[in-house]
Structure formats: C-alpha cells, structure tokens
Design a protein around this motif. Structure first.
Motif, PDB file in Angstrom:
ATOM      1  N   SER A   1       0.844  -1.204   0.000  1.00  0.00           N
ATOM      2  CA  SER A   1       0.000   0.000   0.000  1.00  0.00           C
ATOM      3  C   SER A   1       0.874   1.246   0.000  1.00  0.00           C
ATOM      4  CB  SER A   1      -0.917   0.025   1.232  1.00  0.00           C
ATOM      5  OG  SER A   1      -0.146   0.141   2.407  1.00  0.00           O
ATOM      6  N   LEU A   2       0.345   2.316  -0.585  1.00  0.00           N
ATOM      7  CA  LEU A   2       1.044   3.599  -0.568  1.00  0.00           C
ATOM      8  C   LEU A   2       0.031   4.724  -0.757  1.00  0.00           C
ATOM      9  CD1 LEU A   2       4.509   4.318  -1.617  1.00  0.00           C
ATOM     10  CD2 LEU A   2       2.829   5.931  -2.404  1.00  0.00           C
ATOM     11  N   HIS A   3       0.050   5.670   0.174  1.00  0.00           N
ATOM     12  CA  HIS A   3      -0.840   6.829   0.136  1.00  0.00           C
ATOM     13  C   HIS A   3      -0.020   8.078   0.468  1.00  0.00           C
ATOM     14  CE1 HIS A   3      -4.190   3.994   0.507  1.00  0.00           C
ATOM     15  NE2 HIS A   3      -3.477   3.419   1.451  1.00  0.00           N
TER      16      HIS A   3
ATOM     17  N   ILE B   1       3.563  10.482   4.013  1.00  0.00           N
ATOM     18  CA  ILE B   1       3.616   9.293   3.176  1.00  0.00           C
ATOM     19  C   ILE B   1       3.350   8.087   4.078  1.00  0.00           C
ATOM     20  CG2 ILE B   1       5.045   7.853   1.682  1.00  0.00           C
ATOM     21  CD1 ILE B   1       6.647  10.414   1.034  1.00  0.00           C
ATOM     22  N   ASN B   2       2.353   7.318   3.720  1.00  0.00           N
ATOM     23  CA  ASN B   2       2.011   6.083   4.436  1.00  0.00           C
ATOM     24  C   ASN B   2       2.184   4.926   3.464  1.00  0.00           C
ATOM     25  OD1 ASN B   2       0.998   7.153   6.977  1.00  0.00           O
ATOM     26  ND2 ASN B   2      -0.686   7.970   5.754  1.00  0.00           N
ATOM     27  N   SER B   3       2.994   3.962   3.840  1.00  0.00           N
ATOM     28  CA  SER B   3       3.151   2.779   2.999  1.00  0.00           C
ATOM     29  C   SER B   3       3.338   1.560   3.874  1.00  0.00           C
ATOM     30  CB  SER B   3       4.339   2.947   2.042  1.00  0.00           C
ATOM     31  OG  SER B   3       5.540   3.076   2.771  1.00  0.00           O
ATOM     32  N   GLY B   4       3.175   0.416   3.257  1.00  0.00           N
ATOM     33  CA  GLY B   4       3.375  -0.844   3.955  1.00  0.00           C
ATOM     34  C   GLY B   4       4.048  -1.841   3.043  1.00  0.00           C
ATOM     35  N   PHE B   5       4.977  -2.580   3.595  1.00  0.00           N
ATOM     36  CA  PHE B   5       5.693  -3.603   2.853  1.00  0.00           C
ATOM     37  C   PHE B   5       5.416  -4.955   3.504  1.00  0.00           C
ATOM     38  CE2 PHE B   5       7.937   0.326   2.165  1.00  0.00           C
ATOM     39  CZ  PHE B   5       8.225   0.295   0.809  1.00  0.00           C
ATOM     40  N   ASN B   6       5.072  -5.945   2.689  1.00  0.00           N
ATOM     41  CA  ASN B   6       4.858  -7.295   3.193  1.00  0.00           C
ATOM     42  C   ASN B   6       6.180  -8.047   3.113  1.00  0.00           C
ATOM     43  OD1 ASN B   6       3.990 -10.354   2.587  1.00  0.00           O
ATOM     44  ND2 ASN B   6       2.560  -9.347   3.977  1.00  0.00           N
ATOM     45  N   VAL B   7       6.603  -8.611   4.241  1.00  0.00           N
ATOM     46  CA  VAL B   7       7.913  -9.254   4.352  1.00  0.00           C
ATOM     47  C   VAL B   7       7.734 -10.729   4.674  1.00  0.00           C
ATOM     48  CG1 VAL B   7      10.071  -9.261   5.669  1.00  0.00           C
ATOM     49  CG2 VAL B   7       8.941  -7.102   5.126  1.00  0.00           C
TER      50      VAL B   7
END
Length: 182
Positions: free
Chosen positions: A88-90, A172-178
């Motif tokens: 995700s990225l906003h 900036i809001n983002s999430g990375f799946n690891v």
C-alpha cells in the motif's frame, strides 16, 4: 480388495498432505508480516509541464529490515529474507507555502532506489483530482534486493494538472509485506 486399495490410497494421500503441511509450517516459522513506513516530508513541488514528468529529490526511507526481523524473532536475520513487496502507498496533504494542494498532481510515479541497483517503478497514480490524498496503485514487484540494505529511498515523478511551484509538506504512508524463512 478394491475397498482395501481405496482405503490405502486415501491414507497415503492424507499422510503426504499432512507431511507437506508440517514441512511448510516449519519452513514458515516466522509468518509473513507487514512493515509500515510513515514519514512527513517537505519537498519542492514543481509542476513545470502538464505533458511530461518532473522528478522530486530522493526521499530517504532507510528501513532497517534486519532490525525489524530480529524484533519479530531473534533467530532470524536479513539473511533469511525471502520476499519484500509493497502492499500500500498513500500520500496525504499537510501544508504548503502557497496553499497548493495535491490536485495539482495529475499523474505520479514512484520509484524505489538502493545503492548499486537500478531504480524500480513500484507505484502509480493516474488522473488524480483529490486535493488532500493520493492513493497509489502498487506494482506486484519483488523488492527483496532493495531491502538487503537500509540505504533505500523513494523518488517521485509527477505530471501536473496545471503549472505550479511550491514547497509542500506531505505524509507518506506505505506498507511492505515481508516473508522470512530458514
């Protein structure tokens, strides 16, 4: 005899399926987890053209996945990293010097950068009209090599809906799946 072979076949199928599930659960001892990245950043925003893209300066992320992995389970490290994907990225408007809002950005591309690696396109936003938030469509790209180091950054390319120049502060809001495995 047919019943016996059928029962035997069902038992073999059940046993092999159970063994596979056990092996997979051992290999995935640390379940996939999300690593959020949130930052407020002030960038010069110049939409010099409504037909071509303008780049912003690099925005350092400096995400230390080795530290994050060890916090989740001390037996694992960056050497066990198997996958990293943006999920995700906003961008959210906070303020600007001349009251320029995010609707000045018509289209945007976001690239990830790390030392000795080419820039990689990871997200796009097209036909933005929202003055307060831009939600990006993320590419289903493997980003593993970009997170083997904590020296990673983002680069924005923007195309304006109109010409403008301003200093804009964004969240900036983002999430990375690891995914990590032994």
């Amino acid at each position: 005899m047919k019943k016996l072979s059928l029962i035997f076949g069902m038992m073999v199928l059940l046993f092999t399926t159970s063994c596979r599930e056990i092996a997979n659960s051992v290999l995935d001892a640390l379940p996939p987890f999300d690593v959020p990245f949130t930052t407020n950043v002030t960038v010069p925003l110049a939409t010099l053209s409504t037909t071509s893209y303008t780049r912003t300066p690099e925005i350092p992320m400096n995400i230390d996945l080795d530290k994050t992995i060890k916090e989740n389970n001390p037996k694992f490290s960056i050497n066990n990293l198997k996958s990293v994907k943006l999920n995700s990225l906003h961008m959210q408007y906070i303020s600007s010097q001349f009251d320029t809002k995010l609707d000045v950005i018509k289209d945007a591309k976001i690239y990830i950068k790390a030392p000795n690696l080419p820039e990689k396109l990871i997200a796009t936003a097209l036909n933005n009209t929202n003055p307060d938030t831009i939600t990006f469509t993320v590419a289903n790209e493997e980003l593993l090599e970009y997170f083997r180091t904590s020296q990673n950054s983002l680069i924005f390319e923007i195309q304006g809906s109109r010409l403008s120049a301003d200093q804009i502060t964004l969240k900036i809001n983002s999430g990375f799946n690891v995914k990590v495995q032994l």
